[in-house]
Design a protein around this motif. Structure first.
Motif, PDB file in Angstrom:
ATOM      1  N   MET A   1     147.439  80.918  46.705  1.00 16.69           N
ATOM      2  CA  MET A   1     148.694  80.571  46.056  1.00 16.69           C
ATOM      3  C   MET A   1     149.641  79.978  47.093  1.00 16.69           C
ATOM      4  SD  MET A   1     149.352  83.971  43.753  1.00 16.69           S
ATOM      5  CE  MET A   1     150.683  83.314  42.801  1.00 16.69           C
ATOM      6  N   ARG A   2     150.354  78.954  46.704  1.00 15.75           N
ATOM      7  CA  ARG A   2     151.346  78.312  47.580  1.00 15.75           C
ATOM      8  C   ARG A   2     152.694  78.973  47.282  1.00 15.75           C
ATOM      9  NH1 ARG A   2     151.545  73.599  50.518  1.00 15.75           N
ATOM     10  NH2 ARG A   2     153.503  72.445  50.429  1.00 15.75           N
ATOM     11  N   CYS A   3     153.263  79.670  48.288  1.00 20.10           N
ATOM     12  CA  CYS A   3     154.443  80.499  48.039  1.00 20.10           C
ATOM     13  C   CYS A   3     155.485  80.370  49.142  1.00 20.10           C
ATOM     14  CB  CYS A   3     154.033  81.965  47.939  1.00 20.10           C
ATOM     15  SG  CYS A   3     152.933  82.336  46.568  1.00 20.10           S
ATOM     16  N   PHE A   4     156.678  80.870  48.822  1.00 19.14           N
ATOM     17  CA  PHE A   4     157.734  81.003  49.818  1.00 19.14           C
ATOM     18  C   PHE A   4     158.663  82.134  49.400  1.00 19.14           C
ATOM     19  CE2 PHE A   4     159.227  77.832  46.783  1.00 19.14           C
ATOM     20  CZ  PHE A   4     160.549  78.160  46.549  1.00 19.14           C
ATOM     21  N   LEU A   5     159.384  82.671  50.383  1.00 14.55           N
ATOM     22  CA  LEU A   5     160.404  83.680  50.130  1.00 14.55           C
ATOM     23  C   LEU A   5     161.750  82.980  50.252  1.00 14.55           C
ATOM     24  CD1 LEU A   5     158.800  86.456  52.304  1.00 14.55           C
ATOM     25  CD2 LEU A   5     159.171  86.632  49.841  1.00 14.55           C
ATOM     26  N   GLY A   6     162.634  83.249  49.297  1.00 14.20           N
ATOM     27  CA  GLY A   6     163.909  82.552  49.345  1.00 14.20           C
ATOM     28  C   GLY A   6     164.949  83.124  48.411  1.00 14.20           C
ATOM     29  N   LEU A   7     166.013  82.369  48.289  1.00 15.67           N
ATOM     30  CA  LEU A   7     167.182  82.767  47.516  1.00 15.67           C
ATOM     31  C   LEU A   7     167.375  81.800  46.353  1.00 15.67           C
ATOM     32  CD1 LEU A   7     169.164  83.110  50.786  1.00 15.67           C
ATOM     33  CD2 LEU A   7     168.566  85.064  49.351  1.00 15.67           C
ATOM     34  N   ASP A   8     167.673  82.349  45.201  1.00 11.75           N
ATOM     35  CA  ASP A   8     167.890  81.532  44.011  1.00 11.75           C
ATOM     36  C   ASP A   8     169.389  81.368  43.780  1.00 11.75           C
ATOM     37  OD1 ASP A   8     167.024  80.032  41.861  1.00 11.75           O
ATOM     38  OD2 ASP A   8     166.908  81.740  40.496  1.00 11.75           O
ATOM     39  N   LEU A   9     169.807  80.174  43.444  1.00 12.07           N
ATOM     40  CA  LEU A   9     171.206  79.914  43.136  1.00 12.07           C
ATOM     41  C   LEU A   9     171.473  80.298  41.678  1.00 12.07           C
ATOM     42  CD1 LEU A   9     170.529  78.125  45.624  1.00 12.07           C
ATOM     43  CD2 LEU A   9     172.221  76.531  44.782  1.00 12.07           C
ATOM     44  N   SER A  10     172.702  80.650  41.375  1.00 11.15           N
ATOM     45  CA  SER A  10     173.048  80.975  39.991  1.00 11.15           C
ATOM     46  C   SER A  10     172.908  79.713  39.138  1.00 11.15           C
ATOM     47  CB  SER A  10     174.478  81.504  39.899  1.00 11.15           C
ATOM     48  OG  SER A  10     175.398  80.432  40.099  1.00 11.15           O
ATOM     49  N   ASP A  46     149.908  78.222  51.596  1.00 14.93           N
ATOM     50  CA  ASP A  46     148.798  78.761  50.808  1.00 14.93           C
ATOM     51  C   ASP A  46     148.362  80.094  51.404  1.00 14.93           C
ATOM     52  OD1 ASP A  46     148.443  76.705  48.857  1.00 14.93           O
ATOM     53  OD2 ASP A  46     147.607  75.443  50.437  1.00 14.93           O
ATOM     54  N   VAL A  47     148.570  81.152  50.644  1.00 17.77           N
ATOM     55  CA  VAL A  47     148.210  82.484  51.121  1.00 17.77           C
ATOM     56  C   VAL A  47     147.298  83.162  50.102  1.00 17.77           C
ATOM     57  CG1 VAL A  47     150.222  82.865  52.595  1.00 17.77           C
ATOM     58  CG2 VAL A  47     150.359  83.443  50.197  1.00 17.77           C
ATOM     59  N   ALA A  54     150.219  92.210  51.054  1.00 11.98           N
ATOM     60  CA  ALA A  54     150.681  92.848  52.298  1.00 11.98           C
ATOM     61  C   ALA A  54     152.114  92.425  52.617  1.00 11.98           C
ATOM     62  CB  ALA A  54     149.742  92.488  53.450  1.00 11.98           C
ATOM     63  N   ILE A  55     152.436  91.160  52.407  1.00 12.07           N
ATOM     64  CA  ILE A  55     153.802  90.686  52.638  1.00 12.07           C
ATOM     65  C   ILE A  55     154.760  91.415  51.701  1.00 12.07           C
ATOM     66  CG2 ILE A  55     155.351  88.694  52.354  1.00 12.07           C
ATOM     67  CD1 ILE A  55     152.993  86.955  53.408  1.00 12.07           C
ATOM     68  N   CYS A  56     154.395  91.479  50.426  1.00  9.89           N
ATOM     69  CA  CYS A  56     155.254  92.166  49.445  1.00  9.89           C
ATOM     70  C   CYS A  56     155.455  93.631  49.810  1.00  9.89           C
ATOM     71  CB  CYS A  56     154.663  92.038  48.043  1.00  9.89           C
ATOM     72  SG  CYS A  56     154.764  90.371  47.357  1.00  9.89           S
ATOM     73  N   SER A  57     154.397  94.277  50.269  1.00  7.57           N
ATOM     74  CA  SER A  57     154.500  95.680  50.667  1.00  7.57           C
ATOM     75  C   SER A  57     155.470  95.844  51.831  1.00  7.57           C
ATOM     76  CB  SER A  57     153.114  96.207  51.038  1.00  7.57           C
ATOM     77  OG  SER A  57     153.190  97.539  51.451  1.00  7.57           O
ATOM     78  N   GLU A  58     155.420  94.926  52.782  1.00 10.70           N
ATOM     79  CA  GLU A  58     156.341  94.971  53.933  1.00 10.70           C
ATOM     80  C   GLU A  58     157.785  94.741  53.479  1.00 10.70           C
ATOM     81  OE1 GLU A  58     155.902  94.977  57.495  1.00 10.70           O
ATOM     82  OE2 GLU A  58     153.749  95.388  57.461  1.00 10.70           O
ATOM     83  N   VAL A  59     157.988  93.768  52.598  1.00 12.65           N
ATOM     84  CA  VAL A  59     159.345  93.453  52.126  1.00 12.65           C
ATOM     85  C   VAL A  59     159.897  94.616  51.306  1.00 12.65           C
ATOM     86  CG1 VAL A  59     160.786  91.844  50.799  1.00 12.65           C
ATOM     87  CG2 VAL A  59     158.927  90.957  52.224  1.00 12.65           C
ATOM     88  N   ASP A  60     159.013  95.324  50.610  1.00 13.89           N
ATOM     89  CA  ASP A  60     159.436  96.505  49.843  1.00 13.89           C
ATOM     90  C   ASP A  60     160.199  97.503  50.713  1.00 13.89           C
ATOM     91  OD1 ASP A  60     158.275  95.648  47.464  1.00 13.89           O
ATOM     92  OD2 ASP A  60     156.460  96.867  47.691  1.00 13.89           O
ATOM     93  N   LYS A 106     154.572  86.286  60.255  1.00 11.46           N
ATOM     94  CA  LYS A 106     153.829  86.075  61.508  1.00 11.46           C
ATOM     95  C   LYS A 106     152.933  87.269  61.828  1.00 11.46           C
ATOM     96  CE  LYS A 106     157.167  83.008  63.703  1.00 11.46           C
ATOM     97  NZ  LYS A 106     158.165  82.886  64.796  1.00 11.46           N
ATOM     98  N   ARG A 107     153.453  88.482  61.625  1.00 11.59           N
ATOM     99  CA  ARG A 107     152.655  89.685  61.881  1.00 11.59           C
ATOM    100  C   ARG A 107     151.389  89.716  61.026  1.00 11.59           C
ATOM    101  NH1 ARG A 107     157.075  92.912  61.728  1.00 11.59           N
ATOM    102  NH2 ARG A 107     156.545  93.778  59.711  1.00 11.59           N
ATOM    103  N   LEU A 108     151.466  89.086  59.861  1.00 16.33           N
ATOM    104  CA  LEU A 108     150.320  89.076  58.950  1.00 16.33           C
ATOM    105  C   LEU A 108     149.531  87.769  59.053  1.00 16.33           C
ATOM    106  CD1 LEU A 108     152.124  90.832  55.998  1.00 16.33           C
ATOM    107  CD2 LEU A 108     150.287  91.772  57.412  1.00 16.33           C
ATOM    108  N   SER A 109     149.703  87.082  60.181  1.00 20.60           N
ATOM    109  CA  SER A 109     148.941  85.872  60.526  1.00 20.60           C
ATOM    110  C   SER A 109     149.208  84.679  59.620  1.00 20.60           C
ATOM    111  CB  SER A 109     147.440  86.178  60.554  1.00 20.60           C
ATOM    112  OG  SER A 109     147.174  87.174  61.517  1.00 20.60           O
ATOM    113  N   VAL A 110     150.396  84.616  59.048  1.00 16.99           N
ATOM    114  CA  VAL A 110     150.796  83.437  58.279  1.00 16.99           C
ATOM    115  C   VAL A 110     151.462  82.475  59.256  1.00 16.99           C
ATOM    116  CG1 VAL A 110     152.292  82.575  56.437  1.00 16.99           C
ATOM    117  CG2 VAL A 110     151.099  84.752  56.152  1.00 16.99           C
ATOM    118  N   ARG A 111     151.049  81.213  59.211  1.00 16.08           N
ATOM    119  CA  ARG A 111     151.643  80.211  60.098  1.00 16.08           C
ATOM    120  C   ARG A 111     153.048  79.886  59.609  1.00 16.08           C
ATOM    121  NH1 ARG A 111     147.614  75.667  62.234  1.00 16.08           N
ATOM    122  NH2 ARG A 111     149.572  75.115  63.239  1.00 16.08           N
TER     123      ARG A 111
END
Length: 170
Positions: A1-10, A46-47, A54-60, A106-111
């Motif tokens: 899946m092609r993803c990113f973490l970010g902020l949504d505008l109203s 693409d992850v 694992a990323i979601c678990s860390e962000v939790d 980075k800790r989870l080897s994502v470039r």
């Protein structure tokens, strides 16, 4: 899946930016639809599902601050050929959020790109040249109380960014 973490505008801010852009800048075929306006904190690319889990678990387990930004400056990057809105004085909270999320990836080897973080909202893509200075200066205050995991989905009607998961900012 092609993803990113970010902020949504109203929705109100997205519409206000779209209306400003349509008044202040020449209309082009490369305009980003208002529904796609967002601020990327960290692009994951693409992850695999195990890495995404694992990323979601860390962000939790993170406690990230609420943030805001005053979008009061327009810019243009020639290499990706994008026109964007940014701030003359971005908040330290946005940089903190991006740094924390980048460290997790980075800790989870994502470039992850190693360059200075500039929070911005892309308003035009594939722009062959920088647009003229806007006839009306941008002036949008955006407040954020959540971080989101977005998926980048290519469709027949263009790219869309559905939100897959949300975490509150405190």
């Amino acid at each position: 899946m092609r993803c990113f973490l970010g902020l949504d505008l109203s929705p109100q801010t997205k519409l206000a930016i779209e209306q400003w852009r349509d008044k202040a800048l020449p209309v082009t075929r490369s305009q980003i639809p208002a529904c796609n306006f967002h601020i990327t904190s960290v692009f994951l690319g693409d992850v695999s599902m195990p890495v995404l889990d694992a990323i979601c678990s860390e962000v939790d387990h993170l406690s990230l601050p609420k943030a805001e930004i005053l979008l009061n400056e327009m810019g243009y990057w020639s290499k990706p050929r994008v026109t964007f809105l940014t701030s003359t004085s971005p908040s330290s909270e946005l940089t903190h959020i991006a740094t924390k999320l980048s460290h997790i990836a980075k800790r989870l080897s994502v470039r992850v790109e190693d360059r200075r973080y500039i929070p911005h909202v892309t308003i035009q893509r594939k722009a062959s040249h920088a647009p003229p200075a806007p006839i009306i200066a941008p002036d949008f205050t955006c407040q954020f109380d959540a971080i989101h995991l977005f998926e980048s989905c290519s469709t027949e009607k263009g790219v869309r960014y559905p939100i897959l998961k949300t975490w509150p900012l405190v």
